[in-house]
Write a protein that holds these residues in place. Structure first.
Motif, PDB file in Angstrom:
ATOM      1  N   LEU A   1      -2.639  -7.384  10.328  1.00  0.00           N
ATOM      2  CA  LEU A   1      -2.961  -8.213   9.163  1.00  0.00           C
ATOM      3  C   LEU A   1      -1.689  -8.526   8.384  1.00  0.00           C
ATOM      4  O   LEU A   1      -0.732  -7.745   8.411  1.00  0.00           O
ATOM      5  N   PRO A   2      -1.703  -9.635   7.647  1.00  0.00           N
ATOM      6  CA  PRO A   2      -0.538  -9.911   6.802  1.00  0.00           C
ATOM      7  C   PRO A   2      -0.471  -8.897   5.655  1.00  0.00           C
ATOM      8  O   PRO A   2      -1.502  -8.346   5.250  1.00  0.00           O
ATOM      9  N   PRO A   3       0.743  -8.629   5.132  1.00  0.00           N
ATOM     10  CA  PRO A   3       0.854  -7.701   3.999  1.00  0.00           C
ATOM     11  C   PRO A   3      -0.034  -8.146   2.837  1.00  0.00           C
ATOM     12  O   PRO A   3      -0.240  -9.334   2.619  1.00  0.00           O
ATOM     13  N   GLY A   4      -0.583  -7.175   2.134  1.00  0.00           N
ATOM     14  CA  GLY A   4      -1.425  -7.477   0.986  1.00  0.00           C
ATOM     15  C   GLY A   4      -2.616  -6.549   0.885  1.00  0.00           C
ATOM     16  O   GLY A   4      -2.687  -5.511   1.554  1.00  0.00           O
ATOM     17  N   ARG A   5      -3.552  -6.949   0.048  1.00  0.00           N
ATOM     18  CA  ARG A   5      -4.708  -6.123  -0.293  1.00  0.00           C
ATOM     19  C   ARG A   5      -5.534  -5.681   0.914  1.00  0.00           C
ATOM     20  O   ARG A   5      -5.878  -4.513   1.044  1.00  0.00           O
ATOM     21  N   GLU A   6      -5.874  -6.590   1.814  1.00  0.00           N
ATOM     22  CA  GLU A   6      -6.718  -6.238   2.962  1.00  0.00           C
ATOM     23  C   GLU A   6      -6.016  -5.252   3.890  1.00  0.00           C
ATOM     24  O   GLU A   6      -6.635  -4.326   4.406  1.00  0.00           O
ATOM     25  N   ARG A   7      -4.733  -5.467   4.087  1.00  0.00           N
ATOM     26  CA  ARG A   7      -3.956  -4.552   4.926  1.00  0.00           C
ATOM     27  C   ARG A   7      -3.926  -3.159   4.294  1.00  0.00           C
ATOM     28  O   ARG A   7      -4.113  -2.152   4.976  1.00  0.00           O
ATOM     29  N   GLU A   8      -3.710  -3.102   2.991  1.00  0.00           N
ATOM     30  CA  GLU A   8      -3.693  -1.825   2.287  1.00  0.00           C
ATOM     31  C   GLU A   8      -5.064  -1.152   2.355  1.00  0.00           C
ATOM     32  O   GLU A   8      -5.154   0.061   2.520  1.00  0.00           O
ATOM     33  N   ARG A   9      -6.102  -1.952   2.259  1.00  0.00           N
ATOM     34  CA  ARG A   9      -7.457  -1.390   2.336  1.00  0.00           C
ATOM     35  C   ARG A   9      -7.728  -0.781   3.710  1.00  0.00           C
ATOM     36  O   ARG A   9      -8.352   0.275   3.812  1.00  0.00           O
ATOM     37  N   VAL A  10      -7.231  -1.414   4.759  1.00  0.00           N
ATOM     38  CA  VAL A  10      -7.397  -0.860   6.108  1.00  0.00           C
ATOM     39  C   VAL A  10      -6.741   0.519   6.193  1.00  0.00           C
ATOM     40  O   VAL A  10      -7.324   1.466   6.735  1.00  0.00           O
ATOM     41  N   VAL A  11      -5.547   0.650   5.634  1.00  0.00           N
ATOM     42  CA  VAL A  11      -4.854   1.941   5.662  1.00  0.00           C
ATOM     43  C   VAL A  11      -5.618   2.972   4.831  1.00  0.00           C
ATOM     44  O   VAL A  11      -5.866   4.095   5.291  1.00  0.00           O
ATOM     45  N   VAL A  12      -6.006   2.594   3.628  1.00  0.00           N
ATOM     46  CA  VAL A  12      -6.727   3.521   2.743  1.00  0.00           C
ATOM     47  C   VAL A  12      -8.034   3.975   3.388  1.00  0.00           C
ATOM     48  O   VAL A  12      -8.333   5.174   3.445  1.00  0.00           O
TER      49      VAL A  12
END
Length: 197
Positions: free
Chosen positions: A82-93
């Motif tokens: 995913l591109p950097p940003g909220r959705e990518r961070e949510r996947v990690v979290v």
């Protein structure tokens, strides 16, 4: 005295559930200072097979490292698609929350090793990979590194505390939303915003 390699040949590789249970036992007993052998003999009958699978503590730590390496590798691959940003961070979290739910023993062992300040270059490497997956340049963004570490530590502590008295689907979304707010996404306030699994 047999080497770790010889011991592995005699003792087949245990599955991830056995590793998780053993890691949880070692983490719990590390707090009281008992050795692996003493803890095994004192453990309940359900844990009596620990030494059969792990004649040496190093074998358990190797199995934990294997599981962690695989889980982090898969999580980083999903996130970096995913591109950097909220959705990518949510996947990690969400991935970290789900791992802590699925593998509480391994999470507890990691927590006990951090508390003991045990040097673990492989864990540091995985941590850097997770920071990279979050889009953080660890060398040039110290404030962001601290923010992400706070979110990750919050996930670890919250999942541990919540697992003591609640079912995961009662609190998973709350932990994910809290971590996302820590990362700077204040618009996530409810469990429904993050999709409870």
């Amino acid at each position: 005295m047999a080497t770790d390699r010889e011991a592995r040949r005699r003792h087949p590789t245990p599955d991830d559930d056995v590793v998780d249970r053993a890691a949880g036992l070692v983490a719990r007993d590390a707090v009281t200072g008992t050795s692996l052998r003493q803890a095994t003999y004192a453990a309940a009958l359900a844990r009596a097979g620990l030494l059969q699978h792990f004649p040496r503590e190093s074998m358990l730590l190797d199995a934990v490292a294997r599981i962690n390496r695989r889980a982090v590798g898969e999580l980083v691959a999903r996130a970096t698609a995913l591109p950097p940003g909220r959705e990518r961070e949510r996947v990690v979290v969400e991935g970290l929350v789900d791992f802590a739910i699925a593998r509480p023993g391994i999470a507890a062992l990691g927590r006990s090793r951090v508390q003991a300040r045990t040097s673990d270059p492989a864990a540091e490497e995985r941590g850097l990979a997770l920071l990279d997956a979050m889009g953080v340049d660890a060398a040039h963004e110290p404030e962001r590194v601290i923010t992400v570490v706070c979110a990750f530590a919050g996930i670890d502590v919250a999942t541990y505390l919540a697992s003591e008295g609640y079912e995961p689907d009662e609190w998973r979304g709350v932990v994910v939303a809290a971590a996302m707010r820590t990362l700077g996404h204040p618009d996530l306030h409810s469990v429904g915003d993050v999709g409870v699994a």
